[in-house]
Design a protein around this motif. Structure first.
Motif, PDB file in Angstrom:
ATOM      1  N   SER A   2       0.836  -1.187   0.000  1.00 26.29           N
ATOM      2  CA  SER A   2       0.000   0.000   0.000  1.00 26.29           C
ATOM      3  C   SER A   2       0.877   1.245   0.000  1.00 26.29           C
ATOM      4  O   SER A   2       2.009   1.228   0.467  1.00 26.29           O
ATOM      5  CB  SER A   2      -0.921   0.000   1.212  1.00 26.29           C
ATOM      6  OG  SER A   2      -0.142   0.024   2.385  1.00 26.29           O
ATOM      7  N   GLY A  21      -5.686   8.600   2.036  1.00 23.13           N
ATOM      8  CA  GLY A  21      -6.997   9.171   2.384  1.00 23.13           C
ATOM      9  C   GLY A  21      -6.878  10.201   3.502  1.00 23.13           C
ATOM     10  O   GLY A  21      -7.516  11.262   3.463  1.00 23.13           O
ATOM     11  N   GLN A  22      -6.071   9.878   4.516  1.00 24.24           N
ATOM     12  CA  GLN A  22      -5.858  10.826   5.615  1.00 24.24           C
ATOM     13  C   GLN A  22      -5.155  12.087   5.108  1.00 24.24           C
ATOM     14  O   GLN A  22      -5.490  13.201   5.512  1.00 24.24           O
ATOM     15  CB  GLN A  22      -5.018  10.175   6.714  1.00 24.24           C
ATOM     16  CG  GLN A  22      -5.720   9.069   7.472  1.00 24.24           C
ATOM     17  CD  GLN A  22      -4.767   8.377   8.425  1.00 24.24           C
ATOM     18  OE1 GLN A  22      -3.664   8.018   8.041  1.00 24.24           O
ATOM     19  NE2 GLN A  22      -5.218   8.184   9.667  1.00 24.24           N
ATOM     20  N   ARG A  24      -5.280  13.301   2.070  1.00 25.87           N
ATOM     21  CA  ARG A  24      -6.253  14.068   1.271  1.00 25.87           C
ATOM     22  C   ARG A  24      -7.177  14.874   2.185  1.00 25.87           C
ATOM     23  O   ARG A  24      -7.490  16.032   1.929  1.00 25.87           O
ATOM     24  CB  ARG A  24      -7.056  13.094   0.404  1.00 25.87           C
ATOM     25  CG  ARG A  24      -7.740  13.733  -0.756  1.00 25.87           C
ATOM     26  CD  ARG A  24      -8.418  12.744  -1.696  1.00 25.87           C
ATOM     27  NE  ARG A  24      -7.664  11.517  -1.939  1.00 25.87           N
ATOM     28  CZ  ARG A  24      -7.996  10.313  -1.475  1.00 25.87           C
ATOM     29  NH1 ARG A  24      -9.071  10.173  -0.734  1.00 25.87           N
ATOM     30  NH2 ARG A  24      -7.265   9.261  -1.750  1.00 25.87           N
ATOM     31  N   ARG A  25      -7.608  14.258   3.289  1.00 24.77           N
ATOM     32  CA  ARG A  25      -8.483  14.935   4.248  1.00 24.77           C
ATOM     33  C   ARG A  25      -7.772  16.151   4.845  1.00 24.77           C
ATOM     34  O   ARG A  25      -8.358  17.245   4.934  1.00 24.77           O
ATOM     35  CB  ARG A  25      -8.885  13.947   5.342  1.00 24.77           C
ATOM     36  CG  ARG A  25     -10.205  14.263   5.973  1.00 24.77           C
ATOM     37  CD  ARG A  25     -10.719  13.194   6.940  1.00 24.77           C
ATOM     38  NE  ARG A  25     -10.815  11.864   6.318  1.00 24.77           N
ATOM     39  CZ  ARG A  25     -10.073  10.810   6.654  1.00 24.77           C
ATOM     40  NH1 ARG A  25      -9.182  10.906   7.631  1.00 24.77           N
ATOM     41  NH2 ARG A  25     -10.200   9.657   6.046  1.00 24.77           N
TER      42      ARG A  25
END
Length: 167
Positions: A2, A21-22, A24-25
């Motif tokens: 990953s 994802g974190q 991007r947040r």
């Protein structure tokens, strides 16, 4: 394997990598900015004092490709392959050498450019005997460079080879 995103705090201190994802947040909430695109790294807009887990750089040297990986415990955080250019440089040099050696010698009427000849010209402006180097043409009408200057036109039938151009 990953993907992970590297994180720096405001003081450019390395923090633990996070999932995309974190990251991007954090970027969408304006709490971080992109610091570098490869390897993708974000920089936080605030200081953090959390402890950082140790990382290791693993290198797998190969004859044509070297593998690189950053590992945190048993997790592979980042991986890359480094392709060596040694074989590419060798192949490029060999192809250039082949091109250099492939140039054919153009021979017309048994003569090639650079041959040393004796030309006995019976008539015309340059009548007489001349010794010099040829510049050949497909038509059979050559040019000759002599110590006295250029003699042109010289027909192939008036020329007799003294020394071949070896190249």
């Amino acid at each position: 394997m990953s993907n992970f995103v590297f994180v720096l705090d405001t003081n450019k201190q390395l923090l633990n990598p996070i999932l995309p994802g974190q990251a991007r947040r954090l970027l969408n909430m304006q709490q971080a900015a992109v610091y570098r695109r490869y390897p993708f790294t974000i920089i936080l807009k605030y200081a953090v004092t959390t402890p950082v887990e140790p990382h290791q750089l693993k290198i797998d040297p190969g004859s044509k490709i070297t593998g690189l990986a950053i590992v945190q415990g048993e997790k592979v955080i980042w991986g890359a392959e480094l392709t060596h250019r040694g074989q590419q440089i060798k192949n490029d040099l060999e192809s250039r050498r082949a091109i250099r050696h492939r140039t054919p010698c153009k021979t017309f009427f048994g003569f090639q450019t650079g041959d040393m000849v004796r030309a006995v010209i019976p008539t015309g402006k340059f009548a007489g005997t001349h010794v010099g180097r040829l510049t050949v043409r497909e038509s059979g009408v050559f040019e000759m460079k002599t110590p006295m200057g250029k003699v042109s036109p010289v027909r192939y039938k008036y020329c007799k080879s003294i020394h071949r151009n070896d190249g």
